[in-house]
Design an enzyme around this catalytic site. Structure first.
Site, PDB file in Angstrom:
ATOM      1  N   LYS A  50      20.482  65.744  51.144  1.00 60.14           N
ATOM      2  CA  LYS A  50      20.774  65.898  49.864  1.00 60.14           C
ATOM      3  C   LYS A  50      21.253  67.588  50.168  1.00 60.14           C
ATOM      4  O   LYS A  50      21.945  68.354  49.358  1.00 60.14           O
ATOM      5  CB  LYS A  50      19.752  65.904  48.668  1.00 60.14           C
ATOM      6  N   HIS A  64      -0.028  34.670  51.106  1.00 52.04           N
ATOM      7  CA  HIS A  64      -1.363  34.259  52.272  1.00 52.04           C
ATOM      8  C   HIS A  64      -2.039  35.992  51.958  1.00 52.04           C
ATOM      9  O   HIS A  64      -2.379  35.966  53.252  1.00 52.04           O
ATOM     10  CB  HIS A  64      -0.777  34.648  53.509  1.00 52.04           C
ATOM     11  N   LYS A  83       4.345  70.051  46.865  1.00 52.49           N
ATOM     12  CA  LYS A  83       5.836  70.225  48.172  1.00 52.49           C
ATOM     13  C   LYS A  83       4.838  71.898  48.892  1.00 52.49           C
ATOM     14  O   LYS A  83       4.524  72.349  49.509  1.00 52.49           O
ATOM     15  CB  LYS A  83       7.125  70.464  47.814  1.00 52.49           C
ATOM     16  N   GLU A 129      10.129  56.755  40.903  1.00 59.40           N
ATOM     17  CA  GLU A 129      10.638  58.041  40.238  1.00 59.40           C
ATOM     18  C   GLU A 129      11.755  58.164  39.346  1.00 59.40           C
ATOM     19  O   GLU A 129      10.727  59.853  38.602  1.00 59.40           O
ATOM     20  CB  GLU A 129      11.572  58.296  42.075  1.00 59.40           C
ATOM     21  N   GLU A 154      10.606  68.016  55.862  1.00 62.57           N
ATOM     22  CA  GLU A 154      10.305  67.346  57.185  1.00 62.57           C
ATOM     23  C   GLU A 154      11.566  66.376  57.505  1.00 62.57           C
ATOM     24  O   GLU A 154      11.340  66.481  58.815  1.00 62.57           O
ATOM     25  CB  GLU A 154       9.818  65.547  56.377  1.00 62.57           C
ATOM     26  N   GLY A 195      19.021  61.473  44.911  1.00 64.02           N
ATOM     27  CA  GLY A 195      18.904  61.047  45.902  1.00 64.02           C
ATOM     28  C   GLY A 195      18.676  59.678  45.673  1.00 64.02           C
ATOM     29  O   GLY A 195      19.307  59.362  46.904  1.00 64.02           O
ATOM     30  N   ARG A 196      17.825  59.006  44.543  1.00 63.43           N
ATOM     31  CA  ARG A 196      17.292  57.363  44.835  1.00 63.43           C
ATOM     32  C   ARG A 196      18.566  57.116  44.836  1.00 63.43           C
ATOM     33  O   ARG A 196      18.431  55.605  44.897  1.00 63.43           O
ATOM     34  CB  ARG A 196      16.301  57.423  43.929  1.00 63.43           C
TER      35      ARG A 196
HETATM   36  O1  F6P Z   1      10.732  63.916  47.158  1.00 60.99           O
HETATM   37  C1  F6P Z   1      10.956  63.583  46.915  1.00 60.99           C
HETATM   38  C2  F6P Z   1      12.881  63.931  47.181  1.00 60.99           C
HETATM   39  O2  F6P Z   1      13.601  64.564  46.237  1.00 60.99           O
HETATM   40  C3  F6P Z   1      13.755  62.684  46.676  1.00 60.99           C
HETATM   41  O3  F6P Z   1      14.583  63.092  45.314  1.00 60.99           O
HETATM   42  C4  F6P Z   1      14.835  63.282  47.800  1.00 60.99           C
HETATM   43  O4  F6P Z   1      15.645  61.394  48.024  1.00 60.99           O
HETATM   44  C5  F6P Z   1      14.161  63.234  48.516  1.00 60.99           C
HETATM   45  O5  F6P Z   1      12.926  63.599  48.225  1.00 60.99           O
HETATM   46  C6  F6P Z   1      14.829  64.110  49.769  1.00 60.99           C
HETATM   47  O6  F6P Z   1      15.964  65.111  49.678  1.00 60.99           O
HETATM   48  P1  F6P Z   1      16.526  65.161  50.373  1.00 60.99           P
HETATM   49  O7  F6P Z   1      17.872  64.330  50.362  1.00 60.99           O
HETATM   50  O8  F6P Z   1      17.238  66.924  50.081  1.00 60.99           O
HETATM   51  O9  F6P Z   1      16.462  66.341  51.966  1.00 60.99           O
END
Ligand code: F6P
Length: 568
Positions: free
Chosen positions: A214, A400, A525, A369, A220, A274-275
């Site tokens: 987003k 199990h 972060k 979240e 990462e 995002g979620r």
């Molecule tokens: O660390 C949480 C978060 O901000 C989520 O809410 C989001 O989905 C994810 O990191 C990834 O963010 P992006 O889509 O901006 O890379």
């Protein structure tokens, strides 16, 4: 009715429920389940999907009181405000309109006075066109070969939802037929092991990389994107990026900076959390590449059917509302801190990890979240608990491993999810039942085992030796609910997703928190940025760790002294 700044716990409806806990503590599910009238009133049906919540520790009176609580929390108004595009995510000053992502073409849903549905469909049409080109082979890679494999890079909401849907569709016969000869993989973790696993066996010549972020700033995802760009350019040369890399983002300027042609970018909007983004290009692009747009459209239609049900059905028959209210009851009144999501379907193995997201323990994302908050939407500290610790595992595997704890240890409300029809039926001649019936025998048995338990008297009648009676006693009275889907088609997967998304919103609306921001993930972060700088200066200039506490300094020194990472 609560004034905007008052906490819901100050309302009479909340206090009534607090007082009612004592009544419920005098009941046992064994007795509640014998009241057929009560049980009948606790069944809800929508388009062949059956919700049975009769094994909740609740009576008809509890439900009335919870519906009063919904009124006191102004739930109808809050749902309308969401659908009307008001900035209900007040800490980020944004609308919350994931429902617009799956709305029919002729719907009108406004954000800041503008109908967003045409923009949504522009992107969907662009995805359809692009995925048709890739799938038909009319778009080819740098060496002229069709692109049959896709690696989607993204993390959190840009990963868990699409992974859940992909896993659910993989064995659906219609979807599987459309995916023949193609592969879809997901690269999320910055651990280089995840890169190695993802590229293993793939040829850059036939691979398309979709970078999903987003913000396009997530550390990462950006490093993984640069790593795969390097994998492609090393094999095929720099110009190959135009043919082998596309992006999904709200930040098209940064997409271009990474070297991806903005024409090959698929947009979404800041009103999509995002979620809650799986129905945007975040999920729709990789899934359409794998299964074709027509399958994904069915998934969107399923989600939309629940949006309409949620928006227009009276609360007592409204599945997400009832589920949300029961969760509030379990967490804030009965004091159960966790919830187990137990799909009796291997295809739903990634459902619990996705739902966990709402609380950000990375087991259950949508819920943890969203609702893992400590203050109200107005910033007041909450005198009650919100958010559950979600976890889960498909049945029967979970039976199990952790079921021992839920039967005789902690009380954890369980969601049992099953399907009438298997995606892959098997029946062996001579067996007592089909393989799906065997699976579903457990789906039907477990909720009763939790609810009824087994008494010492029953064990005595079975001649169990005295010393084993305490060990074999089950207290019962452990709540669960059962959700029975007709099948697990793309349409039903969309419905399941939307039910849980709206349930989380209902909980947040009642608790009076903001389920749509996620400030809690920021601090870690920021601290990682400080460590990253330190690692760089230690590796390049030999600088000793500085500015950290004793513990972190010791750990960093050990890591730097003994790590085999290349000197830069
Ligand atoms: O660390 C949480 C978060 O901000 C989520 O809410 C989001 O989905 C994810 O990191 C990834 O963010 P992006 O889509 O901006 O890379």
């Amino acid at each position: 009715m609560a004034s905007p700044t008052a906490l819901i716990s100050e309302t009479q409806a909340w206090k009534d429920l607090k007082g009612h806990v004592e009544d419920i503590n005098k009941t046992h599910l064994r007795d509640l389940m014998s009241d057929a009238h009560r049980c009948e009133s606790m069944m809800l049906e929508f388009e062949g999907l059956l919700l049975d919540y009769s094994r909740q520790r609740a009576t008809v009176e509890t439900m009335d009181k919870l519906l009063n609580l919904a009124k006191a929390a102004q739930l109808p108004e809050k749902i309308s405000r969401m659908f009307n595009g008001e900035h209900i995510n007040s800490t980020e000053n944004r609308s919350v309109l994931h429902v617009a992502l799956r709305a029919p073409k002729d719907a009108v849903i406004k954000a800041d006075g503008k109908n967003v549905v045409p923009e949504v469909w522009n992107v969907l049409d662009k995805i359809k066109d692009f995925s048709d080109k890739i799938r038909s082979g009319s778009w080819v890679g740098a060496t002229g070969k069709p692109l049959k494999d896709v690696i989607a890079i993204g993390i959190g909401g840009s990963f868990l939802g699409p992974l859940f849907v992909h896993t659910a569709l993989q064995t659906d016969p219609e979807s599987a037929e459309c995916a023949k000869g193609r592969q879809l993989r997901f690269l999320a973790n910055i651990d280089p092991v995840d890169v190695a696993r993802n590229i293993s066996g793939l040829n850059p010549e036939t691979t398309l990389v979709v970078v999903v972020s987003k913000t396009f700033t997530t550390a990462e995802t950006m490093l993984n994107a640069r790593t795969l760009r390097n994998w492609i350019t090393t094999a095929l040369g720099a110009p190959a990026v135009a043919k082998h890399m596309v992006a999904v983002s709200t930040n098209l300027a940064l997409v271009e900076k990474l070297g991806i042609d903005p024409n090959n970018a698929f947009a979404f909007w800041d009103w999509v959390g995002g979620r809650y983004s799986v129905c945007s290009a975040v999920g729709v692009l990789p899934l359409s590449l794998q299964y074709g747009f027509s399958v994904v459209e069915k998934f969107l239609k399923g989600a939309s059917s629940i949006d309409q049900h949620f928006q227009s059905t009276p609360f007592e028959k409204n599945i997400p509302v009832i589920l949300g209210l029961l969760s509030v009851w379990n967490v804030s009144f009965l004091g159960y801190p966790a919830r187990a999501i137990l799909p009796y379907s291997q295809a739903l193995e990634k459902f619990a990890p996705h739902i966990q997201q709402a609380c950000e323990l990375s087991l259950s994302f949508v819920s943890m979240e969203s609702n893992g908050k400590g203050v109200s939407i107005d910033g007041l500290p909450l005198p009650f608990e919100t958010g559950e610790i979600d976890f889960g595992e498909p049945g029967t595997n979970g039976q199990h491993s952790f079921y021992q704890l839920i039967h005789q240890g902690r009380v954890i409300p369980c969601d049992f999810i099953g399907t009438v029809k298997s995606q892959q039926p098997v029946y062996l001649e001579g067996e007592v039942v089909s393989n799906h019936d065997e699976l579903m025998s457990n789906f039907f048995a477990q909720p009763d085992a939790l609810a009824y338990g087994k008494t010492p008297e029953q064990l005595q009648k079975e001649n169990v030796s005295e010393n084993l009676i305490p060990h074999k006693t089950f207290s019962g009275n452990r709540p669960s609910l059962s959700l029975l889907l007709p099948e697990l088609s793309a349409y039903n997967v969309g419905q399941l997703l939307a039910i849980y998304e709206h349930r989380v919103a209902v909980q947040g609306f009642v608790w009076g928190i903001n389920s749509f921001d996620q400030w809690g993930v920021e601090l870690g972060k920021v601290l990682a940025t400080q460590v990253r700088k330190q690692l760089h200066s230690s590796r390049t200039q030999g600088a000793a760790p500085e500015g950290f506490n004793y513990s972190t300094t010791t750990l960093l020194k050990r890591y730097l002294e003994t790590s085999p990472e290349p000197k830069m």
